[in-house]
Design a protein around this motif. Structure first.
Motif: not given
Ligand SMILES: Nc1ncnc2c1ncn2[C@@H]1O[C@H](COP(=O)(O)OP(=O)(O)OP(=O)(O)O)[C@@H](O)[C@H]1O
Ligand SMILES: [Mg+2]
Lengths: 277, 259, 291
Positions: A41-42, A45, A49, A60-63, A65-67, A241
């Protein structure tokens, strides 16, 4: 130059795992698996970036998760439509039909020898292909998805169940004969319990098939909800996402579905060598 | 005492296999009376198991006939005349020991109270009182075999057929179970057919010893025991016992000299 | 001869029953339309008229077996192989992607399995995820993967092959790991007592004993690769391959085309599995492992 931190994290995770693997306890095994997943995962990400990969290709995983967090109600509606109504209903009907068929042909060696080769053959076919036909027959709503799932799961479960009903050993059958047990008794008390490990094998294989059938069938027509529908429209709007959030839902649902069946299996077939502890 | 329960006349059984027929039994004549304890002894592959299975209608003979209580073996099976103990325990892994013993009783329609009573009784007979709640795979091989004997005893069939039931047990347990079996037999007057490879066991237990030889499987000698029905373990050191054992050994050797 | 017949008779009987049910179903499902047509033209249909008409419709709800057979024959033998209407051409498009993906996936699966068996940390890292990933409906997102690749400018064989590779990778990995681990402690100790090197142990013991497992999973994998390729051909815009035939058939209501494509896919699947089976038999026989 940009690749250095990525390689660093990768080597770090790798070294950590080599070190952890030396302990070989239950906890360390779990830690190794978690570290591996987290490292991936890292890396994902970081790669997105550092190389500024556009979200339309790989978010990215963060995007994601946000979605996931932002679209909770949409994801839930789709989950109900596709997984609960389409996949689960179809899976239950298909499994029940397969079990009853297996019991029905259990008494007839002729039917077994006729149906089994065909069942084995059909089980290896690309059955998802019937999705367009069944959507044509049963309409756009979840009924057609459930129908696809019924057809997809029927044969693998049938083949396993028939094999299971035969899996009693000769001595146990002779015992039943020496007690002059009637057919119903030998079915209920010998053949059905002996068939359970095989049945659950089939049930486990088909949990994934059920999700696949339900989602793929939506590509051939669906109401304005459902995971397959959402994936294809979101791809059209380049909202990747959201697509990935649906994939995460499918992954979680698939794992839970499988886990649940495996849990029931553990309860039912506690006596089988593979389950004993 | 001397009404015939099992009567075999000119029995033959041929298995059709891919490499031609195998004559597992040929021209077997034998009468077994009510209350007799009959041992079958002979080299491996001489048809002991096959003969026992034919009596219990688990095989169909291809020549001659067997009658049991004046019926065909299959009719006798449907009348639930047999308790059969196989060479291996054959317990159901998904049932506890108690559940395993209960199984034939359930099939034969015994009431719940009756089942509980009988299970307790036979568990005591085979000294497994404290293991009724365990699963078969939690028990040693010898304990499993005892449980399977208890299962065959539970429903009180007239005829007990046992195929090397004690083959896997150690000498001491074997002695104890032999004694227990004799006590049970004396008490219940059952007719017992018993397959063994051990000469002392056959002589100790039986009223009649049937010596068999292979290719084709047939009976070479039937020895009537002269020992009294009351048999303490020490009887095995008496000259009478030793003479009988000698006669059985002679019979076995004679069978061998054919090939 | 009689043995063959004894095995074939039940299968043939069941097949006949299926075909009979199929014909009955075709008549029943297609009857509504005929009845509507007749009512519009205000004519009465006799039973025999009804049957002949329901079995010869252009766009039946359920085409009759002989219609599918004709469609299949026409698609295979009735067209120039290079024609866009030839099923052979579409099957070839599908087959090439399937084989490419299968080769990549199976190769990667075997290599990773060897690594896993030799490295404990690799085993503990990868295996749990490999097993868990089997529960995820990867196939369902295949069409989307294609679209994403297309938006990045990659089209044609490669994206489909990647899906096929992904699907055939896991069965091979799991089966091969299981196979390489089949030698029991006694056999391994025996190797050790001969002071065999790791290399010898791998080539003489582990690899041969893994082959039956490998072939079993190769059969699963090649069927999965085909399914993956077909599903990869489903997204709108695809024009080549059996999956695209299915999709265009469903757009234009060409049911005979759908069914022909379906049967072509079935034949292809059966053929591929059979070929792996033949290779398996030959290999195992040469190694003296066949029963
Ligand atoms: N189902 C079968 N099919 C073909 N041949 C059989 C079958 N069962 C037994 N036989 C053959 O019949 C012969 C007698 O077998 P049987 O099992 O009765 O021997 P046995 O005296 O019980 O031997 P053991 O002391 O080893 O148990 C053997 O030659 C065996 O190979
Ligand atoms: Mg035997």
């Amino acid at each position: 130059m940009n690749a250095l931190p990525i390689i660093g994290v990768w080597l770090g995770g790798w070294a950590l795992n080599i070190w952890l693997a030396r302990f070989d306890t239950r906890l360390s095994r779990m830690a190794v698996a978690v570290v591996f997943g987290a490292t991936l995962l890292i890396l994902w990400e970081m790669a997105v970036r550092i190389y500024a990969i556009p979200a339309v290709i790989l978010p990215a995983p963060s995007q994601i998760a946000a979605s996931f967090a932002a679209n909770g109600s949409i994801l839930w509606t789709d989950f109900v439509q596709t997984i609960l109504r389409g996949a689960l209903t179809g899976w239950l009907i298909g499994a029940l039909a397969a079990m009853l068929t297996a019991i029905a042909i259990d008494r007839s060696p002729f039917l077994q020898r006729g149906l089994l080769p065909i069942g084995n053959f059909v089980a290896a076919l690309p059955i998802v292909g019937i999705a367009p036909i069944l959507v044509m027959w049963f309409g756009f709503d979840w009924q057609s998805k459930a129908a696809v799932v019924v057809v997809m799961v029927f044969f693998p479960i049938l083949v396993n169940m028939v094999a299971g009903l035969k899996a009693t050993d000769a001595m146990q059958r002779d015992l039943m004969a020496s007690w002059a047990a009637p057919y119903a008794a030998s079915l209920w008390k010998l053949r059905l319990p002996a068939a359970m490990p095989f049945l659950f094998n089939g049930l486990k294989i088909t949990t994934t098939l059920a999700l696949i059938g339900a989602i793929v069938a939506e590509f051939f027509g669906s109401p304005t909800r459902g995971m397959g529908f959402r994936i294809s429209t979101a791809v059209g709007r380049l909202d990747l996402p959201l697509v990935w959030a649906e994939i995460v839902v499918a992954a979680i649902a698939g794992t839970l579905f499988y886990g649940l069946v495996a849990l029931i299996e553990k309860k039912v077939t506690f006596w089988h060598p593979s389950q004993r502890k | 005492m001397d009404d015939t329960v099992i009567k075999a006349q000119g029995v033959g059984l041929t298995f059709q296999t891919a490499d031609g027929p195998i004559h597992a039994l040929k021209d077997v004549d034998l009468d077994i009376d009510r209350g007799e304890f009959v041992s079958f002894i002979g080299p491996s592959g001489c048809g002991k198991t096959t003969f026992l299975r034919s009596i219990a209608a688990l095989e169909t003979v291809t020549a001659g006939q067997i009658s049991v209580n004046g019926m065909t073996p299959d009719q006798a099976r449907k009348a639930r005349a047999y308790g059969y103990v196989f060479q291996a325990p054959g317990l159901y892994p998904w049932r506890t020991i108690r559940g395993n013993i209960s199984l034939p009783l359930e099939i034969m329609g015994f009431s719940r109270e009756e089942r509980a009573k009988r299970i307790a009784h036979v568990l005591e007979l085979v000294e497994l009182e404290n293991f009724g709640g365990k699963y078969p795979w939690q028990l040693s091989g010898g304990m499993q075999q005892r449980a399977s004997i208890a299962r065959a005893l539970a429903f009180d069939a007239d005829i007990l057929l046992m195929d090397e039931p004690f083959g896997a047990l150690d000498e001491i347990v074997r002695d104890r179970l032999n004694e227990a079996l004799l006590t049970l037999w004396a008490k219940t007057q059952k007719t017992i057919g018993f397959v063994t490879h051990s000469i002392p066991e056959a002589v100790y237990l039986s009223t009649k010893i049937v010596v068999m030889s292979p290719r084709p499987g047939r009976i070479t000698r039937v020895i009537q025991s002269t020992l009294p029905r009351e048999r303490p373990l020490e009887i095995r050191d008496t000259p009478e016992f030793i003479a009988l054992a000698h006669e059985v050994r002679e019979g076995l050797r004679e069978g061998h000299s054919y090939d | 001869m009689t043995r063959v017949w004894r095995n074939a008779a039940p299968v043939l009987t069941v097949l006949m029953v299926i075909i009979a049910i199929w014909y009955l179903g075709a008549v029943r499902m297609n009857a509504t339309w005929e009845r509507d047509q007749a009512a519009r033209a205000s004519e009465e249909l006799t039973t025999s008229q009804m049957i002949t008409r329901t079995l010869t419709q252009d766009r039946p709800i359920l085409p009759a077996p002989h219609q599918v057979a004709v469609g299949l024959y026409d698609g295979i033998a009735g067209q120039a192989i290079t024609s866009r209407r030839s099923l052979v051409w579409h099957a070839w498009v599908t087959l090439s992607a399937t084989l490419a993906g299968f080769a990549i996936g199976a190769g990667a699966g075997i290599l990773l399995a060897v690594g896993i068996v030799h490295s404990r940390s690799m085993d503990q890292s990868v295996m749990p995820w490999a097993v868990a990933s089997q529960t995820v409906p990867i196939l369902a997102i295949a069409p989307m993967v294609i679209v994403v690749f297309a938006s990045a400018g990659i089209t044609g064989l490669l994206p489909k092959a990647i899906i096929a590779a992904w699907l055939s990778f896991f069965p091979v990995l799991v089966g091969m790991v299981k196979g390489l681990r089949t030698p029991d402690a006694m056999q391994l100790d025996q190797m050790k007592s001969w002071s065999a090197s790791d290399n010898q142990q791998f080539w003489r013991l582990r690899l041969p004993s893994s082959l039956p497992y490998l072939f079993t999973s190769l059969k699963v994998a090649i069927a999965a690769a085909l399914v993956g390729t077909i599903v990869g051909e489903l997204p709108a815009g695809a024009t080549a391959g059996l999956g695209a035939r299915l999709l265009s058939g469903s757009y234009y209501g060409q049911t005979v085309q759908i069914w022909s494509a379906l049967f072509a896919a079935a034949l292809l699947a059966a053929g591929l599995v059979a070929i792996v089976g033949i290779i398996e038999k030959a290999t195992l026989r040469r190694m003296g492992l066949a029963r």
